[in-house]
Every structure is written in structure tokens, then in C-alpha cells.
Design an enzyme around this catalytic site. Sequence first.
Site, short mmCIF file in Angstrom:
data_model
loop_
_atom_site.label_atom_id
_atom_site.label_comp_id
_atom_site.label_asym_id
_atom_site.label_seq_id
_atom_site.Cartn_x
_atom_site.Cartn_y
_atom_site.Cartn_z
CG ASP A 32 -2.04 0.96 1.19
OD1 ASP A 32 -1.75 2.17 1.03
OD2 ASP A 32 -3.19 0.55 1.34
CD GLN A 95 -15.00 -0.16 -2.01
OE1 GLN A 95 -16.18 -0.31 -1.70
NE2 GLN A 95 -14.43 -0.84 -2.99
CG HIS A 101 -8.80 -2.87 -1.85
ND1 HIS A 101 -9.71 -2.13 -2.59
CD2 HIS A 101 -8.58 -2.18 -0.72
CE1 HIS A 101 -10.01 -1.04 -1.92
NE2 HIS A 101 -9.36 -1.04 -0.78
CG HIS A 103 -6.86 -2.65 3.68
ND1 HIS A 103 -6.08 -1.56 3.38
CD2 HIS A 103 -8.10 -2.34 3.20
CE1 HIS A 103 -6.80 -0.65 2.76
NE2 HIS A 103 -8.03 -1.09 2.64
#
Length: 137
Positions: A32, A95, A101, A103
Site C-alpha cells: 500500500d 472504501q 481489495h 488489506h
Amino acid sequence: MREESCIFCKIAAGEIPSKTLYEDEEFRVILDLGPATKGHALILPKDHYRDLFELPDEKAAKVMVLAKKMAAQMREKLHCDGFNLMQNNEEAAGQTVFHFHMHLIPRYNDDGQTIGWKPGKPGDAELEEIRKEVTGK
Ligand code: AMP
Ligand code: ZN
């Protein structure tokens, strides 16, 4: 099955470079760019699904297996003390990128992050009302 304007579709396909930790035919796992902690990563399916509600069951199952594998690898290599899995759906839930996705957030005893909520204090009647609302029984 991709969406032209979606940045995560481009990253998952390798058209935009990313720090990739893992890749197979269906998924890419990337670091990220705005990490909560050292090693914060994202599991991206290569096909475009907006969120959990669009994700087919078979992919959902594979996401969890991959999350488990990545968490074990990251715990071993990064020596984290704990681990959060997190997955946001729609703006109300935080979001910001509308390509599903998951995390992967390694946690460290002294990381200073707070990922949580303020607990409510529902009575039994309120909990029972919600139970009936959700189950219809
Ligand atoms: P969410 O708020 O659950 O939609 O999470 C979106 C995450 O994507 C955030 O943690 C961002 O820091 C991360 N992010 C956004 N753009 C990129 C990018 N180009 N590369 C890597 N991570 C990104
Ligand atoms: Zn996409």
C-alpha cells in the site's frame, strides 16, 4: 473482466508498476502506498469486482486462503506482533478505491495505530430486534 478507468485493474495487470509481494493468475498482492504500518499490503483480484457484494464465492474463498498465506509469510519475515485483515465496502465503510481489495496490516506493539471502533451498549431487546431483522425469524 476489467474496467478501463480503474487504477487497481491497471496495477493488477502490471500496467502501472507496484511493489509486488506475490502474483498468480488471479491475484496480485502489492504494498500500500499509504501504509498504516510497515508492510501494509493489499490483495487485488486481477478481474474487476467493485466490492465484496460483487465478488464470486469461489474468489472470496481464495482471497481468504491467500490472506492467511501472506500473513504467515509477513509475520515470519517482518517479525510483526499481530495482524489485521480489513476490507471496506462503499464510502460509508471507508472504501476509497472501488475495486475489491483486502488489506493485510501487520501490527507492532509500538505502532501507534488505532484500528477499531467505539463499542456501543445495546440492551438485550435491541440485540433481539436486530437478530430478528437480519434473520427474518
Ligand atoms: P480503501 O480505503 O479500503 O478503499 O483502501 C484503498 C487503499 O489503497 C488505501 O490504503 C490507499 O493508501 C491505497 N492506494 C491507493 N492508491 C494506491 C496505489 N496506486 N498503489 C498502492 N496503494 C494505493
Ligand atoms: Zn478494477
